[in-house]
Design a protein around this motif. Sequence first.
Motif, PDB file in Angstrom:
ATOM      1  N   ASN A  45     -52.582 107.385 -28.797  1.00  0.00           N
ATOM      2  CA  ASN A  45     -53.815 107.210 -28.028  1.00  0.00           C
ATOM      3  C   ASN A  45     -54.940 106.148 -28.587  1.00  0.00           C
ATOM      4  OD1 ASN A  45     -52.515 107.875 -25.552  1.00  0.00           O
ATOM      5  ND2 ASN A  45     -53.296 110.118 -26.062  1.00  0.00           N
ATOM      6  N   VAL A  46     -55.017 107.022 -29.963  1.00  0.00           N
ATOM      7  CA  VAL A  46     -56.272 106.260 -30.783  1.00  0.00           C
ATOM      8  C   VAL A  46     -55.909 104.800 -31.189  1.00  0.00           C
ATOM      9  CG1 VAL A  46     -57.315 106.397 -32.963  1.00  0.00           C
ATOM     10  CG2 VAL A  46     -57.097 108.519 -31.622  1.00  0.00           C
ATOM     11  N   ARG A  80     -56.591 102.686 -28.271  1.00  0.00           N
ATOM     12  CA  ARG A  80     -58.139 102.566 -28.025  1.00  0.00           C
ATOM     13  C   ARG A  80     -58.593 101.600 -29.131  1.00  0.00           C
ATOM     14  NH1 ARG A  80     -59.648 102.160 -24.350  1.00  0.00           N
ATOM     15  NH2 ARG A  80     -58.593 104.113 -23.623  1.00  0.00           N
ATOM     16  N   LEU A 103     -61.324 112.025 -31.610  1.00  0.00           N
ATOM     17  CA  LEU A 103     -60.420 112.065 -30.434  1.00  0.00           C
ATOM     18  C   LEU A 103     -59.360 112.794 -30.552  1.00  0.00           C
ATOM     19  CD1 LEU A 103     -61.537 108.423 -29.003  1.00  0.00           C
ATOM     20  CD2 LEU A 103     -62.007 110.627 -28.219  1.00  0.00           C
ATOM     21  N   LYS A 134     -58.227 115.789 -28.963  1.00  0.00           N
ATOM     22  CA  LYS A 134     -58.431 115.792 -27.747  1.00  0.00           C
ATOM     23  C   LYS A 134     -59.547 116.636 -27.088  1.00  0.00           C
ATOM     24  CE  LYS A 134     -54.404 115.622 -25.458  1.00  0.00           C
ATOM     25  NZ  LYS A 134     -53.112 116.204 -24.926  1.00  0.00           N
ATOM     26  N   ILE A 164     -66.474 100.990 -25.655  1.00  0.00           N
ATOM     27  CA  ILE A 164     -65.399 101.869 -26.199  1.00  0.00           C
ATOM     28  C   ILE A 164     -65.833 103.184 -25.581  1.00  0.00           C
ATOM     29  CG2 ILE A 164     -64.162 103.042 -28.268  1.00  0.00           C
ATOM     30  CD1 ILE A 164     -64.046 100.412 -29.536  1.00  0.00           C
ATOM     31  N   ILE A 165     -67.106 103.660 -25.897  1.00  0.00           N
ATOM     32  CA  ILE A 165     -67.791 105.153 -25.637  1.00  0.00           C
ATOM     33  C   ILE A 165     -67.411 104.979 -24.028  1.00  0.00           C
ATOM     34  CG2 ILE A 165     -69.761 106.169 -25.362  1.00  0.00           C
ATOM     35  CD1 ILE A 165     -70.507 105.036 -27.973  1.00  0.00           C
ATOM     36  N   GLU A 167     -65.317 103.595 -22.019  1.00  0.00           N
ATOM     37  CA  GLU A 167     -63.965 103.569 -21.671  1.00  0.00           C
ATOM     38  C   GLU A 167     -63.471 105.137 -22.193  1.00  0.00           C
ATOM     39  OE1 GLU A 167     -61.810 100.809 -24.213  1.00  0.00           O
ATOM     40  OE2 GLU A 167     -62.626  99.053 -23.114  1.00  0.00           O
ATOM     41  N   ILE A 168     -63.807 105.591 -22.913  1.00  0.00           N
ATOM     42  CA  ILE A 168     -63.380 107.182 -23.438  1.00  0.00           C
ATOM     43  C   ILE A 168     -64.144 107.911 -22.108  1.00  0.00           C
ATOM     44  CG2 ILE A 168     -64.005 108.915 -25.034  1.00  0.00           C
ATOM     45  CD1 ILE A 168     -64.020 106.719 -27.236  1.00  0.00           C
ATOM     46  N   ASN A 169     -65.082 107.940 -21.931  1.00  0.00           N
ATOM     47  CA  ASN A 169     -65.819 108.580 -20.952  1.00  0.00           C
ATOM     48  C   ASN A 169     -65.166 108.291 -19.455  1.00  0.00           C
ATOM     49  OD1 ASN A 169     -68.271 108.427 -18.437  1.00  0.00           O
ATOM     50  ND2 ASN A 169     -67.874 110.159 -19.622  1.00  0.00           N
ATOM     51  N   THR A 183     -63.209 112.015 -20.759  1.00  0.00           N
ATOM     52  CA  THR A 183     -64.107 112.674 -21.889  1.00  0.00           C
ATOM     53  C   THR A 183     -65.386 112.562 -21.623  1.00  0.00           C
ATOM     54  OG1 THR A 183     -62.253 112.235 -23.522  1.00  0.00           O
ATOM     55  CG2 THR A 183     -64.484 112.878 -24.447  1.00  0.00           C
TER      56      THR A 183
END
Length: 237
Positions: free
Chosen positions: A116-117, A120, A149, A152, A176-177, A179-181, A185
């Motif tokens: 996953n990392v 990303r 990340l 998890k 990216i922040i 997208e992570i949200n 997350t």
Amino acid sequence: MLTVNNIQVYYGAIQALHGISFEVNEGEIVTLIGANGAGKSTTLRTISGLIRAKSGLIEFMGQDITKTPAHKIVKMGLAHVPEGRKIFPNLTVHENLLMGAYTKSDRTEIAASLENVFQRFPRLKEREKQHAGTLSGGEQQMLAMGRGLMCKPSLLILDEPSMGLSPILVEEIFNIIQEINQLGTTVLLVEQNAFMSLQIAHRAYVLETGRILLSGTAADLQANPKVRSAYLGDVIE
């Protein structure tokens, strides 16, 4: 998800935080903005257990973590990406990422987190065998975020992720922040670049000398004349 209630923090005889209270709801990006020395990083370090509050209450997922050790807070699902990245320069990218999964024992789960990392941050995959100290500043920031990340987290705390980066890389990091949200997350963000952080945040708090001066939706604070003159400069008219 996170409730900070009237925390007071001292460095010796000097009081750094004067009864700060705020909350972060599940699924949000919440940003703390303010000048250098306002207490932003101290707030994050207190939440993640690196500094002990003298008084007040911090609750995460309904549990009191005010006096919980930092490593146990990570196991609960709260990861802190510190200011200055704090990567391990003599370890490879792969080894740095595995350090972020030290709370996990399931190899299948760790492998999935790694994948996953790398999805990303494709550049980390390209540099997987490189020593982290040889990466560019932007790549090191991606590595620090990727390491965070790996456990998890349900709440990711980011301290100055754009520090020292070029404008193009700053935009990439903020994308990216987001997208992570959007992938589920929750994010608590401290950032000197108030303009960019208010662009992606849902809500914001303004800190000044260890106190919360203003709070509201990111849009409201962007429109606030005091915030515009103090923190946004000539970025918007």
